[in-house]
Design a protein around this motif. Structure first.
Motif, short mmCIF file in Angstrom:
data_model
loop_
_atom_site.label_atom_id
_atom_site.label_comp_id
_atom_site.label_asym_id
_atom_site.label_seq_id
_atom_site.Cartn_x
_atom_site.Cartn_y
_atom_site.Cartn_z
N ARG A 153 -3.27 26.57 67.27
CA ARG A 153 -4.66 26.86 66.92
C ARG A 153 -5.23 25.61 66.24
O ARG A 153 -5.14 25.46 65.02
CB ARG A 153 -4.69 28.05 65.96
CG ARG A 153 -6.10 28.48 65.58
CD ARG A 153 -6.04 29.54 64.50
NE ARG A 153 -7.37 29.83 64.03
CZ ARG A 153 -8.10 30.88 64.41
NH1 ARG A 153 -7.61 31.77 65.24
NH2 ARG A 153 -9.31 31.05 63.94
N GLU B 46 -16.28 39.43 63.27
CA GLU B 46 -15.29 38.37 63.15
C GLU B 46 -15.66 37.27 64.12
O GLU B 46 -15.84 37.53 65.31
CB GLU B 46 -13.89 38.92 63.50
CG GLU B 46 -13.40 39.93 62.48
CD GLU B 46 -12.15 40.69 62.92
OE1 GLU B 46 -11.48 40.27 63.89
OE2 GLU B 46 -11.86 41.71 62.30
N ILE C 208 -4.14 32.31 55.46
CA ILE C 208 -2.82 32.97 55.48
C ILE C 208 -1.82 32.14 54.68
O ILE C 208 -1.81 30.90 54.79
CB ILE C 208 -2.31 33.15 56.92
CG1 ILE C 208 -3.27 34.04 57.72
CG2 ILE C 208 -0.91 33.75 56.95
CD1 ILE C 208 -2.78 34.42 59.10
N GLN D 18 4.35 36.16 69.03
CA GLN D 18 4.74 35.35 67.87
C GLN D 18 5.97 34.53 68.25
O GLN D 18 7.10 35.00 68.23
CB GLN D 18 5.03 36.23 66.65
CG GLN D 18 3.76 36.68 65.97
CD GLN D 18 4.02 37.54 64.75
OE1 GLN D 18 5.08 38.12 64.60
NE2 GLN D 18 3.03 37.65 63.89
N THR E 135 -11.43 38.37 69.87
CA THR E 135 -12.48 37.45 69.44
C THR E 135 -13.84 37.96 69.90
O THR E 135 -14.22 37.77 71.06
CB THR E 135 -12.21 36.04 70.01
OG1 THR E 135 -10.93 35.61 69.54
CG2 THR E 135 -13.25 35.04 69.56
N GLY F 55 -11.91 33.17 61.04
CA GLY F 55 -10.48 32.93 60.97
C GLY F 55 -10.25 31.45 60.69
O GLY F 55 -10.70 30.60 61.46
N CYS G 191 -2.62 40.64 66.14
CA CYS G 191 -3.68 41.57 66.58
C CYS G 191 -3.48 41.96 68.05
O CYS G 191 -2.78 41.29 68.79
CB CYS G 191 -5.05 40.91 66.44
SG CYS G 191 -5.35 40.24 64.81
N GLN H 133 -7.07 30.30 58.54
CA GLN H 133 -5.60 30.27 58.42
C GLN H 133 -5.13 29.09 57.56
O GLN H 133 -4.84 29.25 56.41
CB GLN H 133 -4.88 30.29 59.78
CG GLN H 133 -5.55 31.03 60.94
CD GLN H 133 -6.12 32.41 60.66
OE1 GLN H 133 -5.80 33.01 59.66
NE2 GLN H 133 -6.96 32.94 61.55
N ASP I 124 -10.76 33.83 56.46
CA ASP I 124 -9.39 34.38 56.46
C ASP I 124 -8.41 33.23 56.31
O ASP I 124 -8.38 32.33 57.17
CB ASP I 124 -9.05 35.03 57.82
CG ASP I 124 -9.92 36.21 58.17
OD1 ASP I 124 -10.56 36.77 57.28
OD2 ASP I 124 -9.93 36.57 59.38
N HIS J 171 -14.78 33.38 65.68
CA HIS J 171 -13.84 32.26 65.74
C HIS J 171 -14.66 31.00 65.50
O HIS J 171 -15.62 30.74 66.22
CB HIS J 171 -13.16 32.23 67.12
CG HIS J 171 -11.96 31.33 67.15
ND1 HIS J 171 -11.98 30.06 66.64
CD2 HIS J 171 -10.71 31.54 67.61
CE1 HIS J 171 -10.79 29.50 66.80
NE2 HIS J 171 -9.99 30.39 67.37
N PHE K 5 0.76 32.95 65.87
CA PHE K 5 1.08 33.71 64.65
C PHE K 5 0.48 35.10 64.71
O PHE K 5 0.75 35.95 63.88
CB PHE K 5 0.50 33.00 63.40
CG PHE K 5 -0.99 33.14 63.32
CD1 PHE K 5 -1.81 32.30 64.03
CD2 PHE K 5 -1.57 34.17 62.58
CE1 PHE K 5 -3.19 32.47 64.00
CE2 PHE K 5 -2.94 34.33 62.54
CZ PHE K 5 -3.76 33.47 63.26
N CYS K 6 -0.37 35.36 65.72
CA CYS K 6 -1.30 36.48 65.67
C CYS K 6 -0.64 37.83 65.93
O CYS K 6 0.09 38.00 66.90
CB CYS K 6 -2.42 36.24 66.69
SG CYS K 6 -3.58 37.62 66.75
N GLY L 249 -11.43 41.95 66.62
CA GLY L 249 -10.76 41.57 67.87
C GLY L 249 -9.30 41.26 67.67
O GLY L 249 -8.70 41.63 66.68
C1 SAM Z 1 -8.93 39.01 65.01
S1 SAM Z 1 -8.59 37.64 64.00
C2 SAM Z 1 -10.14 36.88 63.56
C3 SAM Z 1 -11.17 36.52 64.63
C4 SAM Z 1 -10.83 35.46 65.63
N1 SAM Z 1 -10.01 36.03 66.66
C5 SAM Z 1 -10.15 34.26 65.03
O1 SAM Z 1 -8.95 34.13 65.24
O2 SAM Z 1 -10.82 33.47 64.39
C6 SAM Z 1 -8.29 38.50 62.51
C7 SAM Z 1 -7.50 37.83 61.40
O3 SAM Z 1 -6.26 38.51 61.22
C8 SAM Z 1 -5.36 37.65 60.55
N2 SAM Z 1 -4.03 37.76 61.17
C9 SAM Z 1 -3.73 37.82 62.48
N3 SAM Z 1 -2.40 37.87 62.67
C10 SAM Z 1 -1.83 37.87 61.43
C11 SAM Z 1 -0.48 37.91 60.96
N4 SAM Z 1 0.55 37.96 61.79
N5 SAM Z 1 -0.27 37.90 59.63
C12 SAM Z 1 -1.32 37.86 58.75
N6 SAM Z 1 -2.62 37.80 59.15
C13 SAM Z 1 -2.87 37.80 60.47
C14 SAM Z 1 -5.90 36.24 60.68
O4 SAM Z 1 -6.22 35.72 59.42
C15 SAM Z 1 -7.11 36.40 61.57
O5 SAM Z 1 -8.14 35.51 61.21
#
Ligand code: SAM
Ligand code: SF4
Length: 452
Positions: free
Chosen positions: A182, A143, A209, A251, A112, A168, A68, A170, A207, A145, A65-66, A110
């Motif tokens: 995940r 942040e 979602i 994604q 992470t 994180g 970043c 979710q 965090d 994990h 879903f990420c 990140g």
């Molecule tokens: C870099 S990550 C957090 C640290 C670590 N990598 C982890 O996953 O636990 C940052 C946050 O961005 C949010 N995020 C990432 N992709 C997203 C998306 N497509 N839509 C909404 N939130 C998103 C998630 O809630 C995630 O925990």
């Protein structure tokens, strides 16, 4: 919430972590030299106080879903050279400063950060402070994990001055966790949260979602109820941003029709919000919640909330330097982004070049609109005085706003705009009325996620 309003206003739109938004940056106004000049100006105006965002891009496993910037690898031997490059990049900025910088905020993001060993993170922070000092009321956060944050990470960073950690989470449902690749049981999050509390962290954030594939009302209720067992001081409740066209974000693994949209998606948010408010959390800005006693809530009540690329913050620093591949920096007068490819980033730094590849120098109008958008995102209100007369398109903006007013989303009175409770889900749309770049050219390609 009226379904017809959601249908009407659910359009692609920016999340306004910057104004102008990244796709509208005008790189013809930007150069590395202009960026350095802007940094120097901002440094002296802010008496050497600055915030640092440090991007640590590696993750061991891909969450599908990420959105970043990340690099998936299990090769931990990459940690040391990357830390070394970050410190070299920091030195390139230090050359521009005439006095010792005072660091007000550090955020390790990140990817992470806890992919890196505690020892390597210590080297990074010690390296930063070899030629810098801490500002009086500094705030350091990272942040983590929940699956790989260890006691050693937490203790080491605590000893270095970190008091905030965000995990994180979710969603706790197994089917959803499998779809987003995940797997993360509640016990892992509880352990990481309890450990942080025992060590002395004063602000823990989770965090969550809404709008993930296969997510239903009962999943949001269960996730929020589990979260409430741990009572983190802050909760980010993000709208799932579905942007599969962004190159390399990975994604995939679910279909478009597996993702809740429109009314169904918004109901997930409203359900979560109600549960959180019942337990004493206060909605902050667009997608955050905090306990009443938390400094974020107090700052919001005092209309002192700020927002930058790291999210909502109580710290007002007009200068943020982003270190690391893909990081974005903000001198208030200009934005700049580092190259995203780690090898290219390292190569440029090795050659002594500040590794920015694009940016934007804000003109007078940009600066005024930026302020309005920040006011709306943080305080849900803004006002325009005669000093804004430079804002030539104001009559058109006011016309665009009248539709929101007719729909009961905002109230306007003598140059002051207030977002009503009914308008909260549409703050991004209201900001779009001020966005001169969107007005000048409607993007042809898909750029933004949906506003609801
Ligand atoms: C870099 S990550 C957090 C640290 C670590 N990598 C982890 O996953 O636990 C940052 C946050 O961005 C949010 N995020 C990432 N992709 C997203 C998306 N497509 N839509 C909404 N939130 C998103 C998630 O809630 C995630 O925990
Ligand atoms: S959510 Fe976190 S761990 Fe998962 S891929 Fe994104 S940055 Fe990496």
């Amino acid at each position: 919430m009226s379904n017809s309003l959601i249908q009407k206003y659910n359009v692609p739109g920016p999340r306004y972590t910057s104004y102008p938004t990244v796709p509208f940056w005008d790189s013809s106004t930007f150069s590395s030299e202009k960026w350095k000049t802007s940094i120097k100006q901002s440094f002296s105006e802010n008496n050497g106080e600055l915030s640092l965002y440090i991007h640590l891009p590696y993750c061991e496993s891909l969450c599908t879903f990420c959105g970043c910037h990340k690099r998936i690898t299990k090769r931990h031997e990459l940690e040391s050279p990357y830390i070394k490059t970050l410190l070299e990049e920091w030195k390139l900025y230090l050359f521009l400063f005439e006095t010792t910088p005072k660091v007000k905020e550090i955020h390790l993001g990140g990817g992470t950060p806890t992919f890196f060993s505690a020892e390597n993170l210590k080297q990074l922070i010690d390296g930063i402070f070899k030629y810098a000092e801490k500002a009086d009321d500094y705030e350091f956060s990272f942040e983590g994990h929940p699956n790989n944050t260890t006691k050693e990470h937490l203790q080491t960073l605590y000893n270095l001055g970190f008091r905030r950690v965000s995990y994180g989470v979710q969603d706790y449902n197994l089917e959803i966790q499998q779809a987003i690749h995940r797997i993360q049981p509640f016990e892992n999050v509880k352990k990481a949260t309890d450990l942080a509390r025992e060590i002395g962290y004063t602000s823990i954030s989770h965090d969550l979602i809404f709008g993930l594939p296969f997510q239903k009302m009962e999943h949001v209720v269960d996730t929020i109820n589990k979260t409430l067992l741990l009572m983190p001081e802050r909760i980010a409740f993000y709208s799932y941003a579905h942007v599969p066209w962004v190159k390399g974000n990975g994604q995939r693994g679910f279909d478009e029709y597996d993702i809740p949209k429109g009314d169904e998606k918004r109901t997930l948010y409203e359900t979560g919000k109600k549960l959180l408010e019942e337990l004493g959390y206060v909605e902050i800005g667009m997608d955050h919640f905090a306990l009443k006693r938390d400094s974020l809530t107090m700052a919001m009540n005092e209309k002192e909330l700020h927002r930058n690329f790291m999210g909502y913050t109580t710290q007002k620093t007009n200068m943020m330097i982003g270190l690391g591949a893909s990081s974005i920096s903000d001198s208030w007068y200009a934005f700049a982004q580092n190259v995203k490819n780690i090898e290219e980033y390292s190569q440029l730094v090795e050659e002594g070049i500040i590794p920015v590849f694009r940016g934007h120098v804000l003109d007078k109008e940009d600066l005024i609109i930026r302020k309005h958008i920040l006011n709306l995102m943080c305080n849900l209100q803004t006002s325009w005085e005669s000093s804004d007369s430079i804002f030539e398109d104001l009559p058109n903006v006011v016309t665009a706003l009248s539709e929101f007013e007719n729909d009961g989303l905002i109230s306007i009175c003598r140059g002051r705009l207030i977002v009503n409770e009914k308008g909260r889900p549409f703050v991004r749309n209201i900001c779009m009325a001020f966005d001169m770049y969107l007005k000048k050219s409607k993007p042809e390609n898909k750029l933004f996620s949906m506003t609801v």
